[in-house]
Design an enzyme around this catalytic site. Structure first.
Site, short mmCIF file in Angstrom:
data_model
loop_
_atom_site.label_atom_id
_atom_site.label_comp_id
_atom_site.label_asym_id
_atom_site.label_seq_id
_atom_site.Cartn_x
_atom_site.Cartn_y
_atom_site.Cartn_z
N LYS A 1 0.86 -1.19 0.00
CA LYS A 1 0.00 0.00 0.00
C LYS A 1 0.89 1.23 0.00
CE LYS A 1 -3.93 1.99 2.60
NZ LYS A 1 -4.85 1.80 3.75
N SER B 1 -9.78 1.83 2.65
CA SER B 1 -8.88 2.59 1.82
C SER B 1 -7.81 1.75 1.12
CB SER B 1 -8.18 3.65 2.69
OG SER B 1 -7.39 3.04 3.68
N SER C 1 -10.14 -0.62 6.82
CA SER C 1 -9.52 -0.52 5.49
C SER C 1 -8.76 -1.73 5.00
CB SER C 1 -8.59 0.69 5.45
OG SER C 1 -9.36 1.85 5.28
N1 GLN Z 1 -13.54 4.02 6.13
C1 GLN Z 1 -12.92 4.49 7.33
C2 GLN Z 1 -12.57 5.94 7.18
O1 GLN Z 1 -12.88 6.51 6.19
C3 GLN Z 1 -11.74 3.65 7.69
C4 GLN Z 1 -10.55 3.95 6.87
C5 GLN Z 1 -9.37 3.15 7.29
O2 GLN Z 1 -9.49 2.10 7.94
N2 GLN Z 1 -8.19 3.64 6.95
O3 GLN Z 1 -12.00 6.53 8.04
#
Ligand code: GLN
Length: 488
Positions: free
Chosen positions: A76, A151, A175
């Site tokens: 990532k 994400s 994410s």
């Molecule tokens: N969807 C969540 C957010 O927008 C979690 C994102 C994540 O785990 N990085 O914060």
């Protein structure tokens, strides 16, 4: 070769069926020919990958190889990679080439992994759909009109499309698990502190945690073995000893008590997804587990709690991007204030700005007690709910997401609808627990995930449950249509 699991590739490398150079070339070629459809990579490291592959082949020839030596993976783009751009999905870091590796990268390199490149992601890991990336959205390999989740959507899509056998991800509120569910792969978010955060661009420091994304639980265990462990340079990394996460994969599930939180099966859960989860639970019962209804009474407070704490921490973490030290800088600032404001105005995307505004507000002197402090108090109650449940059960299970992957663009104008996607994943981060998503069915041609939640440092147990489930089912073995095969 691109279809195999990490465990199968290890066997192929070690018995000389193919070299790491051949394997790496195969994935680099697939990325070059297919990724225009998915947009799952931000940077591809052709030359570095081939050099690492040749070095791995020498180690294999010299009898100095471990299970990951010569295995290509994707990172990532949130993990700092020495000499390779680390954008975090943001214009702000579009030009940032780190002078060091994240600890997780160092550890995987030490074990001989070959890094193919850096995967697309929501900007600063904020999002549930990968539509918040400066580099454009990622498409779901199962249905290119659908999102891959976020994400870590680039990592999930790359693995699902056979552009990498495995990838790294991070999970602040879902994410790793949510994109794994949407793309039909296996993803593990370890206990907070299990994997070092050094060199991982910070979003919400008390929630962020890195973990593996792969086809199977067994592959996640192989990767976790390399990634996990105390890092003297990260004071929040845990001193609890690690274990061999592969050792207990095959243990029997006889007598395992699985808690089903009432709140995870109610209104809001898509009925077809619920049917897949029910079927998966029956499978686990057939393997010897006992299902027990439990309750997480503060579940309805997880979204508001998370969406105060995460933006609050993000607003402080992101204050470092000021155009002075590194990253984007606006053209010809007139004075210092203009430099700060225009750099941040131009460098950050809309969702990131929204979080900075919410977070700054929640932390401001007059509102701190009403929002941030209150959210921390509720966070304690949410954690206590899990501790109480684990008095009765060994693991908790439920859906990873309310439904399968949604259409690109369908929620991007409605942040609250997007935040509701995280309903089943956020509490795990607030409580610091390990959580995993395993493929558990298909709805309308798209995968859905079963979420398994463990006790603190209970990764081996989760991987064991996931592995036994995958030996009894074949959801993890399904692949989306491969355009390379169709073209042939
Ligand atoms: N969807 C969540 C957010 O927008 C979690 C994102 C994540 O785990 N990085 O914060």
């Amino acid at each position: 070769m691109h279809d195999k699991t990490v465990a199968q590739l290890t066997a192929g490398l070690q018995t000389g069926q193919f070299s790491s150079a051949e394997l790496t070339r195969c994935f680099l070629d697939r990325i070059a020919s297919l990724d225009s459809r998915y947009n799952s990579f931000i940077s591809v490291a052709d030359e570095q990958a081939m050099a690492a592959a040749r070095a791995a082949d020498e180690r294999i020839a010299a009898g100095d190889a471990g299970p990951l030596t010569g295995i290509p993976i994707a990172h990532k783009d949130i993990f700092c990679t020495d000499g390779l751009r680390t954008s975090c999905g943001s214009r702000m870091l579009d030009n940032f080439v780190p002078p060091y590796d994240a600890t997780l990268v160092t550890r995987l390199n030490r074990d001989g992994v070959v890094a193919l490149g850096k995967t697309n992601m929501d900007e600063f890991a904020m999002g549930s759909s990968n539509e918040n990336s400066f580099y454009g959205p990622v498409r779901n390999p199962w249905d290119t009109s659908a999102v891959p989740g976020g994400s870590s959507g680039g990592s999930a899509a790359a693995v699902a499309a056979g552009l990498a056998p495995a990838a790294t991800g991070t999970d602040t509120g879902g994410s790793i698990r949510q994109p794994a569910a949407f793309c039909g792969i296996t993803g593990l978010k370890p206990t907070y502190g299990r994997v070092s955060r050094l060199g991982m661009v910070a979003f919400a420091s008390s929630l962020d945690q890195a973990g593996p994304m792969a086809r199977t639980a067994e592959d996640c265990a192989l990767l976790l073995n390399s990634m996990a462990g105390h890092d003297p340079q990260d004071s929040t990394s845990s001193q609890v000893p690690t274990e061999d996460y592969c050792a207990r994969l095959a243990d029997s599930l006889q007598g395992l008590r699985i808690g089903l939180p009432r709140e995870y099966f109610g209104a809001g859960l898509d009925p077809a997804t619920a049917a897949c989860i029910d079927q998966a639970l029956k499978e686990l019962e057939a393997l010897g587990a006992t299902l027990v209804e439990v309750s997480l009474p503060h579940s309805h407070l997880t979204i508001p709690t998370y969406y105060v704490i995460a933006p609050a921490e993000a607003s402080t973490n992101l204050s470092r991007y000021d155009g002075v030290r590194y990253g984007y800088r606006c053209e010809q600032p007139t004075d210092l204030l203009d430099l700060y404001t225009r750099t941040r105005e131009e460098g950050f995307g809309e969702e990131v700005k929204r979080r900075i505004l919410v977070g700054t507000y929640a932390l401001s002197a007059g509102y701190y007690d009403a929002y941030y402090k209150k959210a921390q108090q509720v966070r304690r109650l949410i954690k206590q709910d899990f501790i109480d449940c684990f008095g009765q059960v060994d693991v908790i299970a439920g859906p990873t997401t309310p439904g399968p992957a949604f259409a690109l663009g369908s929620k991007s104008d409605d942040p609250v609808a997007m935040y509701l996607e995280d309903i089943y994943t956020l509490a795990v981060n607030l409580a610091g627990l390990p959580g995993m998503s395993v493929p558990a069915g298909m709805v309308g041609g798209k995968p859905v995930g079963l979420q398994l939640i463990g006790q603190h440092f209970g990764e081996a147990r989760l991987l064991n449950v996931g592995h036994r489930f995958q030996q009894a089912t074949d959801w993890h073995a399904r692949r989306p249509a491969d355009p390379a095969v169709e073209a042939a």
